[in-house]
Write an enzyme that holds these catalytic residues in place. Structure first.
Site, PDB file in Angstrom:
ATOM      1  N   LYS A  36      32.294  88.112  43.776  1.00  0.00           N
ATOM      2  CA  LYS A  36      33.159  86.960  43.479  1.00  0.00           C
ATOM      3  C   LYS A  36      34.276  87.362  42.513  1.00  0.00           C
ATOM      4  O   LYS A  36      34.191  88.421  41.880  1.00  0.00           O
ATOM      5  CB  LYS A  36      32.313  85.844  42.890  1.00  0.00           C
ATOM      6  CG  LYS A  36      31.628  86.250  41.597  1.00  0.00           C
ATOM      7  CD  LYS A  36      30.382  85.413  41.342  1.00  0.00           C
ATOM      8  CE  LYS A  36      29.804  85.765  39.988  1.00  0.00           C
ATOM      9  NZ  LYS A  36      28.424  85.327  39.852  1.00  0.00           N
ATOM     10  N   ARG A 141      23.107  73.826  35.781  1.00  0.00           N
ATOM     11  CA  ARG A 141      24.427  74.014  36.384  1.00  0.00           C
ATOM     12  C   ARG A 141      24.441  73.465  37.805  1.00  0.00           C
ATOM     13  O   ARG A 141      25.159  72.533  38.102  1.00  0.00           O
ATOM     14  CB  ARG A 141      24.799  75.502  36.341  1.00  0.00           C
ATOM     15  CG  ARG A 141      26.211  75.787  36.767  1.00  0.00           C
ATOM     16  CD  ARG A 141      26.613  77.212  36.489  1.00  0.00           C
ATOM     17  NE  ARG A 141      25.969  78.188  37.370  1.00  0.00           N
ATOM     18  CZ  ARG A 141      26.246  79.493  37.356  1.00  0.00           C
ATOM     19  NH1 ARG A 141      27.139  79.980  36.526  1.00  0.00           N
ATOM     20  NH2 ARG A 141      25.620  80.316  38.177  1.00  0.00           N
ATOM     21  N   ARG A 227      20.076  89.541  43.100  1.00  0.00           N
ATOM     22  CA  ARG A 227      21.532  89.319  43.134  1.00  0.00           C
ATOM     23  C   ARG A 227      22.160  90.122  41.999  1.00  0.00           C
ATOM     24  O   ARG A 227      22.100  89.728  40.839  1.00  0.00           O
ATOM     25  CB  ARG A 227      21.858  87.833  42.969  1.00  0.00           C
ATOM     26  CG  ARG A 227      21.229  86.944  44.034  1.00  0.00           C
ATOM     27  CD  ARG A 227      21.702  85.502  43.873  1.00  0.00           C
ATOM     28  NE  ARG A 227      21.538  85.002  42.528  1.00  0.00           N
ATOM     29  CZ  ARG A 227      20.459  84.367  42.066  1.00  0.00           C
ATOM     30  NH1 ARG A 227      19.434  84.122  42.876  1.00  0.00           N
ATOM     31  NH2 ARG A 227      20.410  83.949  40.825  1.00  0.00           N
ATOM     32  N   TYR A 271      55.539  90.452  17.493  1.00  0.00           N
ATOM     33  CA  TYR A 271      55.704  89.015  17.247  1.00  0.00           C
ATOM     34  C   TYR A 271      54.885  88.574  16.036  1.00  0.00           C
ATOM     35  O   TYR A 271      53.720  88.957  15.917  1.00  0.00           O
ATOM     36  CB  TYR A 271      55.216  88.208  18.452  1.00  0.00           C
ATOM     37  CG  TYR A 271      56.092  88.332  19.672  1.00  0.00           C
ATOM     38  CD1 TYR A 271      57.412  87.889  19.655  1.00  0.00           C
ATOM     39  CD2 TYR A 271      55.589  88.866  20.853  1.00  0.00           C
ATOM     40  CE1 TYR A 271      58.206  87.983  20.799  1.00  0.00           C
ATOM     41  CE2 TYR A 271      56.370  88.962  21.994  1.00  0.00           C
ATOM     42  CZ  TYR A 271      57.679  88.520  21.960  1.00  0.00           C
ATOM     43  OH  TYR A 271      58.460  88.612  23.069  1.00  0.00           O
ATOM     44  N   CYS A 318      51.575  91.940  23.120  1.00  0.00           N
ATOM     45  CA  CYS A 318      52.559  91.119  23.836  1.00  0.00           C
ATOM     46  C   CYS A 318      52.084  90.902  25.272  1.00  0.00           C
ATOM     47  O   CYS A 318      51.069  91.438  25.687  1.00  0.00           O
ATOM     48  CB  CYS A 318      53.915  91.808  23.872  1.00  0.00           C
ATOM     49  SG  CYS A 318      54.486  92.474  22.309  1.00  0.00           S
ATOM     50  N   MET A 319      52.864  90.134  26.030  1.00  0.00           N
ATOM     51  CA  MET A 319      52.496  89.887  27.422  1.00  0.00           C
ATOM     52  C   MET A 319      52.516  91.184  28.242  1.00  0.00           C
ATOM     53  O   MET A 319      51.640  91.421  29.071  1.00  0.00           O
ATOM     54  CB  MET A 319      53.453  88.864  28.046  1.00  0.00           C
ATOM     55  CG  MET A 319      53.010  88.370  29.415  1.00  0.00           C
ATOM     56  SD  MET A 319      54.190  87.240  30.166  1.00  0.00           S
ATOM     57  CE  MET A 319      54.101  85.839  29.073  1.00  0.00           C
TER      58      MET A 319
HETATM   59  C1  LIG Z   1      27.498  86.115  39.507  1.00  0.00           C
HETATM   60  C2  LIG Z   1      26.116  85.763  39.850  1.00  0.00           C
HETATM   61  C3  LIG Z   1      25.105  86.731  39.811  1.00  0.00           C
HETATM   62  C4  LIG Z   1      25.318  88.130  39.285  1.00  0.00           C
HETATM   63  O1  LIG Z   1      25.152  88.100  37.880  1.00  0.00           O
HETATM   64  P1  LIG Z   1      25.210  89.430  36.990  1.00  0.00           P
HETATM   65  O2  LIG Z   1      24.857  88.979  35.624  1.00  0.00           O
HETATM   66  O3  LIG Z   1      26.636  89.906  37.070  1.00  0.00           O
HETATM   67  O4  LIG Z   1      24.271  90.382  37.576  1.00  0.00           O
HETATM   68  C5  LIG Z   1      23.853  86.368  40.255  1.00  0.00           C
HETATM   69  N1  LIG Z   1      23.599  85.103  40.687  1.00  0.00           N
HETATM   70  C6  LIG Z   1      24.543  84.141  40.706  1.00  0.00           C
HETATM   71  C7  LIG Z   1      24.198  82.784  41.167  1.00  0.00           C
HETATM   72  C8  LIG Z   1      25.822  84.431  40.279  1.00  0.00           C
HETATM   73  O5  LIG Z   1      26.745  83.471  40.288  1.00  0.00           O
END
Ligand SMILES: *Cc1c(COP(=O)(O)O)cnc(C)c1O
Length: 423
Positions: A36, A141, A227, A271, A318-319
């Site tokens: 993502k 969440r 994941r 700046y 800076c930017m």
């Molecule tokens: C992004 C995400 C992960 C991966 O998390 P890490 O801490 O980067 O390993 C796993 N599960 C879900 C639902 C996520 O949104």
């Protein structure tokens, strides 16, 4: 690369990191790689390919749009959208054979997340929409809260002929904390939800809970799939636990020195004039800034690396540019390569770097245009980068600590303006 600022994305690091993580898991456990937010800033398509080469068999994204972009790039690996989507998004996901998350905890909510049904039958031989049911066990969440709600939702999903309930999962809030009690409680609750589902005859084929931290720390929490996100990119939470497998950072940011000036006591930098020279100092300008993802909160805090030496960032970032104090760096000049983070730049990149003008001004005799051309040659960059494999690393964890954030945010912040060179 007309500016000279670029990032190296080391896809072999991603591949090897995933292989290392897999070596900790049961042979049958699958790896879903989170790509993502443009692959945590690294480039979603390239990360997806490297991850699959390293043994990942699924990809995770936040939105249907991200999934469709991977499909358009020709990636046919199974994809799960981890966020919630609209009914239209679900229909697009179904057509692209992308699985979605049902994360709304009530029956009205799931209706809003599924394609509008035009009849009781699946449309012709159209593929069914693959869904994973999310269970909220403490992250607060997304997902069904409690076993009763999860069972209700699962039964409602099973009743839809155009939907296939392919997975159940939860997400841990504190798997990277020193104390795993919170994660432990979440896993216990998840297991009780799974039991409640089993009691009504529902055992979805894929169960998953672990993120990178959980996958590395607790092999008993791997279920069917883990994941993985941050660990594949080479980072874990610094100082909280030691990764049981070596992780190599994939992202490295470089920019050339384009100007050096000697300041006298009382002269100020940037700046707001937040830095004042107290003695004669050599201040170098580097064409990278918060518009590239190098946070302004690093002003007067972070340091960079020039010719193997630390040089502090002075004045406000800076930017598009920042200034560093190179007084203590011996023999530095315009055209030297500055490491903002990642592997210290190979020596071969010094003086060969930056604009032709800068190079010529420094060393008119050395055939600078030819050398500048080599800096624009990705295969030469890749070869010199690989040859420096043992060089030290300026860790994103260090910068994240200074900026009051986590490595994830710094990675995601690397803007599109920065060319990424894939090695
Ligand atoms: C992004 C995400 C992960 C991966 O998390 P890490 O801490 O980067 O390993 C796993 N599960 C879900 C639902 C996520 O949104």
């Amino acid at each position: 690369m007309y500016r000279g600022t670029f990032a190296i994305v080391d896809t072999s690091a991603i591949r090897e990191n995933i292989r290392g993580i897999k070596s900790r898991l049961a042979q049958s456990t699958r790896v879903l790689q989170a790509v993502k937010a443009n692959g945590y800033g690294h480039g979603a398509v390239q990360v997806a390919r490297a991850a699959v080469a390293g043994g990942a068999t699924e990809l995770g994204v936040a939105t249907v749009e991200e999934a469709l972009a991977l499909r358009e790039a020709g990636i046919d690996t199974p994809i799960l959208v981890l966020g919630v989507t609209t009914s239209e998004g679900a229909e697009a996901a179904r057509r692209a054979k992308v699985a979605i998350t049902i994360g709304n905890p009530d029956l009205d909510g799931i209706a809003a997340q599924l394609p509008v049904r035009r009849g009781n039958e699946p449309q012709g031989d159209a593929p069914r929409l693959s869904v994973h049911l999310k269970v909220d066990t403490g992250m607060s969440r997304l997902g069904a809260r409690g076993a009763e709600e999860a069972v209700q939702l699962a039964l409602a999903l099973q009743a839809r002929p155009d939907v296939s309930l392919d997975g159940v999962f939860t997400h841990l809030a504190c798997a990277d904390s020193a104390d795993l009690a919170h994660a432990e409680a979440q896993i216990d609750q998840f297991r009780s939800v799974l039991r409640a589902l089993a009691e009504v005859g529902i055992r979805p084929p894929v169960i998953h809970a672990a993120n990178s931290a959980a996958a590395l720390r607790r092999t008993d929490w791997q279920f069917d799939t883990v994941r993985v996100g941050i660990a594949a990119y080479g980072y874990g939470p610094a100082g909280v636990y030691d990764s049981p497998v070596p992780l190599r950072p994939a992202l490295h940011l470089y920019s050339p020195i384009v100007r050096i000036a000697t300041l006298q006591p009382g002269d100020t930098v940037g700046y707001g004039a937040t830095y004042t020279a107290e003695r004669p100092v050599r201040i170098a300008t580097v064409p990278v800034g918060y518009g590239d993802g190098y946070f302004r909160t690093l002003s007067n805090r972070a340091s960079v690396v020039v010719r193997g030496h630390r040089a502090p960032v002075v004045g406000n970032v800076c930017m598009d540019q920042l200034m560093i104090d190179v007084t203590e760096v011996p023999d530095t000049a315009v055209g030297d390569c500055v490491t903002l983070y990642g592997r210290y730049a190979p020596d071969a990149w010094n003086r060969r770097f930056g604009s032709v003008d800068a190079g010529v001004a420094e060393d008119a005799s050395a055939g600078n245009s030819a050398m500048v051309d080599r800096m624009a040659d990705p295969s030469w960059l890749a070869a010199t980068f690989a040859a420096a494999a043992d060089a030290p690393v300026l860790s994103l964890d260090e910068l994240a600590d200074l900026a009051g954030t986590i490595s994830y945010e710094l990675m995601c912040a690397l803007s599109n303006r920065v060319p990424r060179i894939y090695v």
